[in-house]
Write an enzyme that holds these catalytic residues in place. Structure first.
Site, PDB file in Angstrom:
ATOM      1  CB  SER A  16      -0.885   0.048   1.233  1.00  0.00           C
ATOM      2  OG  SER A  16      -2.568  -0.748   1.036  1.00  0.00           O
ATOM      3  CE  LYS A  65      -9.515  -5.574   5.149  1.00  0.00           C
ATOM      4  NZ  LYS A  65      -9.785  -6.234   3.555  1.00  0.00           N
TER       5      LYS A  65
END
Length: 268
Positions: A16, A65
């Site tokens: 990322s 998450k």
């Protein structure tokens, strides 16, 4: 300088930061994006402190998450249905907004591959967190979904939750309908331990295209390797999805939509 990060555990393998820096360079945005190791016991305190210190947003990866979603004040519809987020943005009033760009990332990458047309039949293997994040955008793209998982009760619960949004059918892994599938998507995590989803190869042979949401640098994932061993060569791993979901997160934060294909081509 505006600060962003990706949070996960482990995190050293994350692409990322590299992807987000490329997106920022392409769109001439001045921002810093770093990787942060989340503590399994005190992640919530870490994340809230990160925003209190002035950070503008972050990505969330495994295993946080669902926990990050619980900390948000406002949610997109796709995050709400998934009950998980991969993107947080600090709003002007200080509240945290949660989104889930995994599914729109997958849809965007399927469009890049020219594998997405209305009213297709899509087989998804696995009913875990990865699947929850992608179902709504696939249904909104008018895909007819067969959802297969080893534990049928989990599949059934997920299909019922998403039924109001499109055509979705729950089956167990050993009762997948014998029909042609325009796209077969592997959303299981079996590849992380070197395995593949427990699916009958005769079912795979009915597929026209094969997408693995996992990716492996410089080699095939176990699922892609299995497909190729069966002579099925219309395959793709999930690196394009990774870049596309990053581009959609970037757009949420910065208000600019990058050309994700150009960055994908640079990095693949």
């Amino acid at each position: 300088m505006d600060l962003y990060a990706v949070w996960g555990n482990p995190i050293t393998q994350s692409k990322s930061p590299l992807i987000q820096r490329q997106l920022a360079a392409q769109t001439h945005q001045t921002m810093e994006y770093i990787a942060k190791l989340g503590n399994l016991d005190s992640f919530e305190q870490q994340l809230l402190a990160f925003f209190e210190e002035g950070a503008k947003g972050c990505n969330i990866t495994s295993p946080f998450k669902e926990r990050a979603y619980q900390l948000a004040d406002e949610y997109s519809q796709r995050a709400k249905l998934a009950e998980a987020c991969n993107t947080l943005k600090k709003l002007d009033d200080g509240k945290l907004y949660a989104d889930n760009t995994d599914g729109i990332g997958l849809v965007t990458d399927l469009e890049r591959l020219n594998w997405l047309r209305p009213n297709q039949h899509v087989l998804i293997l696995g009913a875990g967190g990865a699947t929850k994040g992608v179902l709504l955008p696939l249904l909104q793209a008018q895909q007819n979904i067969v959802l297969a998982n080893r534990t049928f009760s989990k599949t059934k619960e997920l299909a019922e939750r998403f039924q109001p949004y499109g055509n979705i059918q729950a089956v167990s892994m050993d009762s997948i309908p014998l029909q042609t599938y325009d796209v077969v998507i592997n959303a299981t995590s079996a590849g992380l331990s070197g395995g593949t989803a427990p699916v009958d190869v005769e079912i795979l042979k009915l597929g026209l295209a094969f997408y693995d949401m996992q990716y492996a640098k410089g080699t095939d994932t176990p699922f892609i390797a299995l497909c190729k061993s069966l002579g099925l060569t219309n395959v793709s791993d999930g690196f394009g999805m990774l870049v596309a979901q990053a581009a959609h997160s970037f757009h949420l934060w910065r208000g600019v939509m990058p050309d994700f294909v150009a960055v994908y081509e640079q990095l693949k």
